[in-house]
Design a protein around this motif. Structure first.
Motif, PDB file in Angstrom:
ATOM      1  N   SER A  49       0.878  -1.096  -0.145  1.00  0.00           N
ATOM      2  CA  SER A  49       0.068  -0.033   0.019  1.00  0.00           C
ATOM      3  C   SER A  49       0.842   1.183  -0.199  1.00  0.00           C
ATOM      4  O   SER A  49       2.136   1.302   0.658  1.00  0.00           O
ATOM      5  CB  SER A  49      -0.975   0.129   1.120  1.00  0.00           C
ATOM      6  OG  SER A  49      -1.694  -1.063   1.386  1.00  0.00           O
ATOM      7  N   SER A  57      -4.339  10.662  -1.996  1.00  0.00           N
ATOM      8  CA  SER A  57      -4.219   9.575  -2.952  1.00  0.00           C
ATOM      9  C   SER A  57      -3.468   8.307  -2.323  1.00  0.00           C
ATOM     10  O   SER A  57      -2.491   8.393  -1.632  1.00  0.00           O
ATOM     11  CB  SER A  57      -3.386   9.935  -4.129  1.00  0.00           C
ATOM     12  OG  SER A  57      -3.998  11.065  -4.561  1.00  0.00           O
ATOM     13  N   HIS A  58      -4.090   7.133  -2.773  1.00  0.00           N
ATOM     14  CA  HIS A  58      -3.238   5.813  -2.139  1.00  0.00           C
ATOM     15  C   HIS A  58      -3.493   4.925  -3.261  1.00  0.00           C
ATOM     16  O   HIS A  58      -4.686   4.954  -4.082  1.00  0.00           O
ATOM     17  CB  HIS A  58      -3.809   5.386  -0.879  1.00  0.00           C
ATOM     18  CG  HIS A  58      -5.381   5.800  -0.570  1.00  0.00           C
ATOM     19  ND1 HIS A  58      -6.461   5.120  -1.060  1.00  0.00           N
ATOM     20  CD2 HIS A  58      -6.072   6.803  -0.054  1.00  0.00           C
ATOM     21  CE1 HIS A  58      -7.577   5.704  -0.642  1.00  0.00           C
ATOM     22  NE2 HIS A  58      -7.432   6.506   0.001  1.00  0.00           N
ATOM     23  N   ASN A  59      -2.936   3.748  -2.943  1.00  0.00           N
ATOM     24  CA  ASN A  59      -3.100   2.885  -3.943  1.00  0.00           C
ATOM     25  C   ASN A  59      -2.579   1.470  -3.255  1.00  0.00           C
ATOM     26  O   ASN A  59      -2.112   1.443  -2.202  1.00  0.00           O
ATOM     27  CB  ASN A  59      -2.047   2.706  -5.056  1.00  0.00           C
ATOM     28  CG  ASN A  59      -2.261   1.932  -6.200  1.00  0.00           C
ATOM     29  OD1 ASN A  59      -3.360   1.156  -6.358  1.00  0.00           O
ATOM     30  ND2 ASN A  59      -1.194   1.617  -7.094  1.00  0.00           N
ATOM     31  N   HIS A  60      -3.084   0.219  -3.496  1.00  0.00           N
ATOM     32  CA  HIS A  60      -3.045  -0.915  -2.856  1.00  0.00           C
ATOM     33  C   HIS A  60      -2.700  -2.134  -3.922  1.00  0.00           C
ATOM     34  O   HIS A  60      -3.339  -2.141  -5.034  1.00  0.00           O
ATOM     35  CB  HIS A  60      -4.213  -1.145  -2.111  1.00  0.00           C
ATOM     36  CG  HIS A  60      -4.579  -0.356  -0.859  1.00  0.00           C
ATOM     37  ND1 HIS A  60      -4.115  -0.466   0.211  1.00  0.00           N
ATOM     38  CD2 HIS A  60      -5.588   0.625  -0.920  1.00  0.00           C
ATOM     39  CE1 HIS A  60      -4.538   0.849   0.842  1.00  0.00           C
ATOM     40  NE2 HIS A  60      -5.461   1.419   0.222  1.00  0.00           N
ATOM     41  N   LYS A  65      -6.441  -5.450  -1.798  1.00  0.00           N
ATOM     42  CA  LYS A  65      -7.622  -4.318  -1.940  1.00  0.00           C
ATOM     43  C   LYS A  65      -8.879  -5.213  -1.098  1.00  0.00           C
ATOM     44  O   LYS A  65      -9.296  -6.058  -1.059  1.00  0.00           O
ATOM     45  CB  LYS A  65      -7.748  -4.399  -3.185  1.00  0.00           C
ATOM     46  CG  LYS A  65      -7.041  -3.243  -4.084  1.00  0.00           C
ATOM     47  CD  LYS A  65      -7.195  -3.219  -5.569  1.00  0.00           C
ATOM     48  CE  LYS A  65      -6.372  -2.196  -6.006  1.00  0.00           C
ATOM     49  NZ  LYS A  65      -6.575  -2.061  -7.481  1.00  0.00           N
ATOM     50  N   SER A 108       3.979   5.477  -4.883  1.00  0.00           N
ATOM     51  CA  SER A 108       4.284   4.407  -5.727  1.00  0.00           C
ATOM     52  C   SER A 108       4.534   2.989  -4.906  1.00  0.00           C
ATOM     53  O   SER A 108       5.084   2.959  -3.715  1.00  0.00           O
ATOM     54  CB  SER A 108       5.464   4.387  -6.354  1.00  0.00           C
ATOM     55  OG  SER A 108       6.026   3.281  -7.112  1.00  0.00           O
TER      56      SER A 108
END
Length: 127
Positions: A49, A57-60, A65, A108
């Protein structure tokens, strides 16, 4: 000295929850995108993550998820990884990493960016 210290690891049963913390010392996290990585025995380190400097903003990774969330408290110089519905395959050493950026929206899951890394904390998911 720039340092990140993870805490909160341990043994948890499948289906359980755990929250990891990563606290910075020697620098402010305000201009650092933060990421969590993990490395299971015999496997390569993978991004789990990440969260931007603003937290907006975030990403997994697909594997987490819907189960993991990431948050940060810049006032406390700390980033968190909230893990729910843990599975045995989540067993790994978890690392946090900070990458300096002037973007408020970038983060990233790649470990190719040089930055500050913590020493890791072990999570074992087992009954």
């Amino acid at each position: 000295q720039l340092q990140l210290v993870e805490s909160g690891g341990g043994l948890v049963q499948p289906g359980g929850s755990l929250t990891l913390s990563c606290t910075a010392s020697g620098f402010s996290l305000n201009i650092y995108a933060m990421s969590w990585f993990r490395q299971a025995p015999g496997k390569e380190r993978e991004g789990v993550s990440c969260i931007s400097t603003s937290g907006g903003s975030h990403n997994h990774a697909d594997s987490v998820k819907g189960r993991f969330t990431i948050s940060r408290d810049n006032a406390k110089n700390t980033v968190y990884l909230h893990m729910n519905s843990l599975k045995p395959e989540d067993t790994a050493v978890y690392y946090c990493a900070a990458v300096q950026t002037y973007s408020s929206t970038w983060c990233s899951l790649s470990n190719k960016y040089r930055g500050v890394w913590g020493q890791g904390t072990l999570i074992t998911v087992s009954s």
